[in-house]
Design a protein around this motif. Structure first.
Motif, mmCIF file in Angstrom:
data_model
loop_
_atom_site.group_PDB
_atom_site.id
_atom_site.type_symbol
_atom_site.label_atom_id
_atom_site.label_comp_id
_atom_site.label_asym_id
_atom_site.label_seq_id
_atom_site.Cartn_x
_atom_site.Cartn_y
_atom_site.Cartn_z
ATOM 1 N N UNK A 297 -17.098 32.193 -47.514
ATOM 2 C CA UNK A 297 -17.037 30.892 -46.845
ATOM 3 C C UNK A 297 -18.267 30.753 -45.953
ATOM 4 N N UNK A 298 -19.088 29.759 -46.228
ATOM 5 C CA UNK A 298 -20.361 29.614 -45.536
ATOM 6 C C UNK A 298 -20.611 28.144 -45.201
ATOM 7 N N UNK A 299 -21.661 27.926 -44.436
ATOM 8 C CA UNK A 299 -22.182 26.598 -44.179
ATOM 9 C C UNK A 299 -23.594 26.542 -44.743
ATOM 10 N N UNK A 300 -23.840 25.584 -45.650
ATOM 11 C CA UNK A 300 -25.168 25.420 -46.242
ATOM 12 C C UNK A 300 -25.848 24.232 -45.575
ATOM 13 N N UNK A 301 -27.050 24.441 -45.069
ATOM 14 C CA UNK A 301 -27.807 23.361 -44.445
ATOM 15 C C UNK A 301 -29.155 23.204 -45.146
ATOM 16 N N UNK A 302 -29.664 21.980 -45.118
ATOM 17 C CA UNK A 302 -31.024 21.708 -45.585
ATOM 18 C C UNK A 302 -31.747 20.949 -44.501
ATOM 19 N N UNK A 303 -33.056 20.920 -44.608
ATOM 20 C CA UNK A 303 -33.790 20.278 -43.530
ATOM 21 C C UNK A 303 -35.151 19.762 -43.919
ATOM 22 N N UNK A 304 -35.832 19.273 -42.885
ATOM 23 C CA UNK A 304 -37.168 18.726 -43.063
ATOM 24 C C UNK A 304 -38.185 19.762 -43.467
ATOM 25 N N UNK A 305 -37.854 21.051 -43.306
ATOM 26 C CA UNK A 305 -38.777 22.104 -43.714
ATOM 27 C C UNK A 305 -38.668 22.411 -45.204
ATOM 28 N N UNK A 306 -37.760 21.720 -45.925
ATOM 29 C CA UNK A 306 -37.606 21.970 -47.356
ATOM 30 C C UNK A 306 -36.925 23.275 -47.693
ATOM 31 N N UNK A 307 -36.276 23.889 -46.717
ATOM 32 C CA UNK A 307 -35.627 25.190 -46.892
ATOM 33 C C UNK A 307 -34.120 25.019 -46.838
ATOM 34 N N UNK A 308 -33.406 25.800 -47.637
ATOM 35 C CA UNK A 308 -31.963 25.890 -47.560
ATOM 36 C C UNK A 308 -31.589 27.116 -46.730
ATOM 37 N N UNK A 309 -30.599 26.959 -45.863
ATOM 38 C CA UNK A 309 -30.082 28.085 -45.098
ATOM 39 C C UNK A 309 -28.587 28.196 -45.353
ATOM 40 N N UNK A 310 -28.139 29.421 -45.576
ATOM 41 C CA UNK A 310 -26.719 29.698 -45.768
ATOM 42 C C UNK A 310 -26.245 30.496 -44.567
ATOM 43 N N UNK A 311 -25.390 29.869 -43.750
ATOM 44 C CA UNK A 311 -24.900 30.464 -42.516
ATOM 45 C C UNK A 311 -23.518 31.061 -42.762
ATOM 46 N N UNK A 312 -23.340 32.322 -42.397
ATOM 47 C CA UNK A 312 -22.037 32.961 -42.469
ATOM 48 C C UNK A 312 -21.368 32.902 -41.091
ATOM 49 N N UNK A 313 -20.089 33.262 -41.060
ATOM 50 C CA UNK A 313 -19.363 33.221 -39.801
ATOM 51 C C UNK A 313 -20.055 34.056 -38.736
ATOM 52 N N UNK A 314 -20.604 35.204 -39.117
ATOM 53 C CA UNK A 314 -21.270 36.075 -38.141
ATOM 54 C C UNK A 314 -22.488 35.413 -37.516
ATOM 55 N N UNK A 315 -23.110 34.458 -38.223
ATOM 56 C CA UNK A 315 -24.274 33.746 -37.678
ATOM 57 C C UNK A 315 -23.865 32.773 -36.572
ATOM 58 N N UNK A 316 -22.594 32.338 -36.597
ATOM 59 C CA UNK A 316 -22.103 31.360 -35.643
ATOM 60 C C UNK A 316 -21.175 31.972 -34.593
ATOM 61 N N UNK A 317 -20.752 33.224 -34.822
ATOM 62 C CA UNK A 317 -19.678 33.796 -34.008
ATOM 63 C C UNK A 317 -20.056 33.951 -32.549
ATOM 64 N N UNK A 318 -21.320 34.272 -32.261
ATOM 65 C CA UNK A 318 -21.676 34.496 -30.846
ATOM 66 C C UNK A 318 -21.520 33.224 -30.030
ATOM 67 N N UNK A 319 -21.812 32.083 -30.674
ATOM 68 C CA UNK A 319 -21.651 30.815 -29.947
ATOM 69 C C UNK A 319 -20.182 30.494 -29.752
ATOM 70 N N UNK A 320 -19.357 30.786 -30.796
ATOM 71 C CA UNK A 320 -17.942 30.485 -30.711
ATOM 72 C C UNK A 320 -17.204 31.396 -29.770
ATOM 73 N N UNK A 321 -17.816 32.495 -29.357
ATOM 74 C CA UNK A 321 -17.135 33.436 -28.466
ATOM 75 C C UNK A 321 -17.256 33.061 -27.022
ATOM 76 N N UNK A 322 -18.090 32.060 -26.713
ATOM 77 C CA UNK A 322 -18.303 31.704 -25.312
ATOM 78 C C UNK A 322 -17.102 31.003 -24.714
#
Length: 322
Positions: A297-322
């Motif tokens: 289960x991931x979050x896929x983002x695209x952007x103006x840099x022409x790159x795709x990023x696949x974010x896993x829960x661990x990439x977001x967990x530190x923010x959600x722990x606050x």
């Protein structure tokens, strides 16, 4: 996090769709110039997809021999072993192509009902069309069902919450249908501003409809409640318009994710409080999609840099722990 190389077109990515096809995940993208690409997270390979112009045989465009597809929105489907693409744009009606062969399978009439958005849904797809203001569910053979006429259509969404799959549309308000039987479940309206992105998530024993507006405000309503009773807010979420929103499970709870300047911002959908942010420096997020990529289960983002990023829960967990 997994990142792609920039799309070979050297262009920002306008839209993306994640599909599982022949046992692996593919991400289908539309670039700024209307080109269509696929990227494989497992191999890291980009592949350009050449598509014939959907309206080439129409007498109206005969005087424009150089006309090309205007593709801003994409929805990919894997049906009976074929990789299909439903696509169009804010100056082109929706059509369906076979991405493997490049064949145009069918198109809707050239009548000015351009796409506001398109999403894939269990081997079918949903369109929101601008001037007819219609939300339609389509089968790959071209048969369709009108869900409703919705004022000022701008976006679509899908979510699984409360044990059922939901279809959502945004414009002057946020509108919700049960995907199984196409029953309308409710409509909700912000105090001001047009809904530019909409999704849903499960909160305890209720389902929250979450939307962001042209004014950059975050709204949430409880499905089944009165349409003018929001859970909170509106919450100021951005200095400008927000065009995309998603929900991700982080640390066992749902968090609303939205783009900001060089970051992803996260909110608690229960109270509308901001939880934190994650750096996305240089990415310039244009669209995002929660998905299952190769079993995760991931979050896929695209952007103006022409790159795709696949974010896993661990990439977001530190923010959600606050």
């Amino acid at each position: 996090m997994i990142t792609s190389e920039p799309v070979p077109a050297d262009s920002p990515i306008r839209d993306l769709s994640v599909v599982r096809h022949e046992g692996s995940s593919l991400i289908v993208c539309a670039d700024r110039w209307g080109g269509v690409w696929t990227w494989s997270p497992s191999t890291g390979e980009w592949s350009g997809r050449s598509l014939p112009y959907a309206h080439a045989g129409d007498p109206i465009v005969a005087q424009f021999p150089d006309a090309e597809n205007v593709i801003d929105m994409v929805a990919a489907l894997s049906v009976d072993g074929k990789l299909l693409l439903a696509a169009g744009g804010d100056e082109q009606e929706p059509a369906l192509w076979d991405l493997g062969s490049g064949e145009l399978l069918w198109r809707t009439p050239l009548n000015g009902d351009y796409l506001a958005d398109v999403i894939a849904l269990d081997g079918r797809f949903v369109t929101a069309q601008q001037y007819s203001e219609e939300v339609r569910l389509w089968s790959p053979d071209g048969t369709d069902t009108l869900l409703d006429e919705v004022g000022q259509l701008s976006c679509l969404g899908k979510a699984r919450a409360g044990g059922r799959d939901l279809i959502l549309a945004g414009g002057s308000g946020a509108h919700v249908w049960d995907a199984a039987n196409l029953t309308e479940l409710g409509s909700f309206y912000p105090d001001e501003g047009r809904v530019r992105a909409v999704t849903a998530c499960a909160l305890a024993e209720r389902t929250a409809i979450v939307a962001v507006t042209r004014k950059g405000e975050l709204y949430a309503w409880a499905l089944g409640a009165e349409p003018d009773e929001s859970l909170y807010g509106p919450v100021p979420a951005s200095d400008g318009a927000l065009e995309t929103v998603a929900v991700m499970m982080v640390g066992g709870r749902p968090l609303v994710v939205g783009p900001a300047h060089d970051s992803l911002r996260l909110w608690d959908p229960t109270e509308g409080t901001e939880i934190g942010h994650v750096n996305a420096h240089g990415h310039g997020i244009t669209t995002m999609e929660p998905a299952i990529v190769d079993g995760r289960h991931v979050l896929v983002t695209s952007g103006g840099d022409g790159v795709l990023r696949i974010w896993e829960e661990s990439d977001l967990a530190w923010a959600g722990a606050k």
